[in-house]
Design a protein around this motif. Sequence first.
Motif, short mmCIF file in Angstrom:
data_model
loop_
_atom_site.label_atom_id
_atom_site.label_comp_id
_atom_site.label_asym_id
_atom_site.label_seq_id
_atom_site.Cartn_x
_atom_site.Cartn_y
_atom_site.Cartn_z
N GLN A 147 11.65 -26.37 1.06
CA GLN A 147 11.96 -24.37 1.52
C GLN A 147 11.18 -24.24 0.63
N VAL A 148 10.46 -23.53 1.34
CA VAL A 148 10.55 -21.80 0.26
C VAL A 148 10.76 -20.99 1.01
N GLN A 149 11.44 -20.00 0.24
CA GLN A 149 12.11 -18.82 0.08
C GLN A 149 11.31 -17.67 0.36
N LEU A 150 10.57 -16.71 1.32
CA LEU A 150 9.22 -15.69 0.67
C LEU A 150 10.12 -14.42 0.91
N VAL A 151 9.79 -13.50 -0.39
CA VAL A 151 10.64 -11.97 0.28
C VAL A 151 10.04 -10.99 -0.02
N GLU A 152 9.07 -10.14 0.94
CA GLU A 152 8.24 -9.43 0.71
C GLU A 152 9.39 -7.81 0.33
N SER A 153 7.90 -6.50 -0.38
CA SER A 153 9.07 -5.30 -0.27
C SER A 153 7.39 -4.80 -0.90
N GLY A 154 7.79 -3.17 -0.60
CA GLY A 154 7.40 -2.53 -1.89
C GLY A 154 6.56 -1.31 0.41
N GLY A 155 6.62 -1.89 1.40
CA GLY A 155 6.39 -1.27 2.54
C GLY A 155 6.86 0.38 2.56
N GLY A 156 6.42 0.94 3.71
CA GLY A 156 7.41 2.39 3.67
C GLY A 156 6.13 3.59 4.82
N LEU A 157 6.65 4.37 4.63
CA LEU A 157 5.70 5.41 5.46
C LEU A 157 4.77 6.09 4.83
N VAL A 158 3.71 6.23 4.63
CA VAL A 158 2.80 6.94 4.23
C VAL A 158 1.75 7.84 5.15
N GLN A 159 1.00 8.58 4.84
CA GLN A 159 -0.48 8.94 5.20
C GLN A 159 -1.66 8.50 5.26
N ALA A 160 -2.49 8.79 6.48
CA ALA A 160 -3.63 8.26 5.88
C ALA A 160 -4.02 8.81 4.78
N GLY A 161 -5.51 7.25 4.47
CA GLY A 161 -6.10 8.07 3.07
C GLY A 161 -4.67 7.07 1.99
N ASP A 162 -3.95 6.95 2.56
CA ASP A 162 -2.58 6.93 1.07
C ASP A 162 -3.28 5.10 0.95
N SER A 163 -1.94 4.95 -0.51
CA SER A 163 -1.96 3.92 -0.55
C SER A 163 -0.51 3.12 -0.52
N LEU A 164 -0.55 1.88 -0.51
CA LEU A 164 1.11 1.55 -0.80
C LEU A 164 0.24 -0.83 -1.38
N SER B 56 -7.23 3.14 1.44
CA SER B 56 -7.83 3.85 2.56
C SER B 56 -7.01 2.96 4.19
N LEU B 57 -5.58 3.52 3.60
CA LEU B 57 -4.83 3.13 4.76
C LEU B 57 -5.06 3.98 5.99
N LYS B 58 -5.18 3.59 7.17
CA LYS B 58 -5.31 3.98 8.01
C LYS B 58 -4.18 3.84 9.22
N PRO B 59 -4.30 4.73 10.48
CA PRO B 59 -2.88 4.82 11.49
C PRO B 59 -2.73 3.31 12.21
N GLU B 60 -3.82 2.90 12.31
CA GLU B 60 -4.41 1.15 13.43
C GLU B 60 -3.70 0.18 12.32
N THR C 182 7.93 -6.65 6.23
CA THR C 182 8.25 -5.06 5.55
C THR C 182 7.28 -4.15 6.94
N GLN C 183 7.81 -3.06 7.04
CA GLN C 183 7.17 -2.28 7.73
C GLN C 183 6.58 -1.25 7.26
N VAL C 184 5.15 -0.85 7.69
CA VAL C 184 4.50 -0.13 7.08
C VAL C 184 3.83 0.84 8.16
N THR C 185 3.95 2.08 8.15
CA THR C 185 3.53 3.25 8.56
C THR C 185 3.01 4.43 8.01
N VAL C 186 1.64 3.69 8.86
CA VAL C 186 0.45 4.71 8.32
C VAL C 186 0.58 5.95 9.57
N SER C 187 0.66 7.56 9.25
CA SER C 187 0.94 8.51 10.07
C SER C 187 -0.38 9.10 9.80
N SER C 188 -1.59 10.00 10.88
CA SER C 188 -2.32 10.52 10.43
C SER C 188 -2.45 11.93 10.23
#
Length: 122
Positions: A1-18, A85-89, A116-122
């Motif tokens: 078994q392999v356990q995986l834990v993601e982190s670092g998602g969030g809400l950013v604006q278009a053009g931002d980085s994560l 260079s994150l985009k809404p899509e 982990t949720q990533v949301t990019v607003s326009s």
Amino acid sequence: QVQLVESGGGLVQAGDSLRLSCAASGRTFSTYAMGWFRQAPGKEREFVAAIRWIGGRTNYADSVKGRFTISKDNAKNTVYLQMNSLKPEDTAVYYCASSPTGGTVVAGYSYWGQGTQVTVSS
């Protein structure tokens, strides 16, 4: 078994980085490659990027080439996804996964993180 834990998602604006992180534990010696996938509401889970655990060869989806970078730290058993260079899509739940064979197909990956949720607003 392999356990995986993601982190670092969030809400950013278009053009931002994560930067997403995926910490692996357990039987990681059986891992040939690590991948990132994403799934937007109402859509299929799709391949984003992958990296071979030994050697570090990378592979990217056309939609993220030049904007996203996958990397790893073997000592920390951690894989990263730098997203610029994150985009809404790009809005989706991002999943980390490990595979004994590599590739871009969901079925080729045996273990998955919780996402982990990533949301990019326009």
